[in-house]
Design a protein around this motif. Sequence first.
Motif, short mmCIF file in Angstrom:
data_model
loop_
_atom_site.label_atom_id
_atom_site.label_comp_id
_atom_site.label_asym_id
_atom_site.label_seq_id
_atom_site.Cartn_x
_atom_site.Cartn_y
_atom_site.Cartn_z
N UNK A 5 0.82 -1.01 0.01
CA UNK A 5 0.11 0.16 0.00
C UNK A 5 0.87 1.35 -0.16
N UNK A 6 1.96 1.19 0.95
CA UNK A 6 3.01 2.49 0.87
C UNK A 6 3.36 2.58 -0.49
N UNK A 7 4.07 1.50 -1.23
CA UNK A 7 4.75 1.66 -2.67
C UNK A 7 3.45 2.21 -3.55
N UNK A 8 2.25 1.84 -3.53
CA UNK A 8 1.14 2.23 -4.40
C UNK A 8 0.82 3.98 -4.29
N UNK A 9 0.78 4.12 -2.81
CA UNK A 9 0.78 5.52 -2.61
C UNK A 9 1.87 6.25 -2.82
N UNK A 10 2.85 5.95 -2.97
CA UNK A 10 4.19 6.66 -3.03
C UNK A 10 4.17 6.85 -4.71
N UNK A 11 3.73 5.74 -5.44
CA UNK A 11 4.21 5.77 -6.83
C UNK A 11 3.11 6.79 -7.37
N UNK A 12 1.77 6.73 -6.96
CA UNK A 12 0.63 7.42 -7.34
C UNK A 12 0.82 9.06 -6.91
N UNK A 14 3.67 10.30 -6.64
CA UNK A 14 4.92 10.90 -7.44
C UNK A 14 4.09 11.85 -8.85
N UNK A 15 3.06 10.85 -9.32
CA UNK A 15 2.42 11.40 -10.53
C UNK A 15 1.69 12.84 -10.33
N UNK A 16 1.01 12.72 -9.07
CA UNK A 16 0.01 14.00 -8.50
C UNK A 16 1.03 15.14 -8.21
N UNK A 17 2.31 14.85 -7.53
CA UNK A 17 3.16 16.06 -7.26
C UNK A 17 3.90 16.71 -8.62
N UNK A 18 3.88 15.93 -9.72
CA UNK A 18 4.17 16.61 -10.87
C UNK A 18 3.35 17.67 -11.35
N UNK A 19 1.82 17.65 -10.66
CA UNK A 19 0.96 18.46 -11.26
C UNK A 19 0.40 18.94 -9.99
N UNK A 105 -7.60 13.00 -10.88
CA UNK A 105 -5.95 13.30 -11.29
C UNK A 105 -5.47 11.97 -11.79
N UNK A 106 -5.53 11.01 -11.51
CA UNK A 106 -4.79 9.53 -11.92
C UNK A 106 -5.48 8.98 -13.06
N UNK A 107 -6.46 9.21 -13.27
CA UNK A 107 -7.53 8.40 -14.49
C UNK A 107 -7.05 7.05 -14.63
N UNK A 108 -6.91 6.61 -15.49
CA UNK A 108 -6.69 5.07 -15.74
C UNK A 108 -5.48 4.39 -14.34
N UNK A 109 -4.76 5.40 -14.03
CA UNK A 109 -3.73 4.75 -13.06
C UNK A 109 -4.48 4.63 -11.63
#
Length: 136
Positions: A5-12, A14-19, A105-109
Amino acid sequence: MRADDIALVRESFAHLHRRKAETATLFYGRLFEIAAETLSLFKGDMSTQGVKLMEMLTVAIATLNDRDGLTTLLKRLGRNHKSYGVHDEHYAKIREALLWTMKTSLGPAHTPEVAHAWAALYDHIAAIMMDAGRAT
């Protein structure tokens, strides 16, 4: 939280942080749409508030493996939020706005696993913050 779960939160995140500005705008827009009464809790420029939100999420996510550090941070936040006028019932609306923001924000991800991980994280964060707010 579980390691996956931590890995999924961090990965997702990172996508949000760019925006991050867009993400914060979406979050607060949704929050004020579903809980208009929370607008009066915010003083000053909302873009500055958005920066604070994203910075705090960044710190919280970075410390997920440091339970003591994260708990200390969240207790302080809970006490601060109580002093700003945040009540326990607001946390459910914040949860709804945050999870909607993730999905939008994540859409298909935004998979069921990502949704579950973010919900678990929020529930953990909110429980600590509410407990600290009640203790003041």
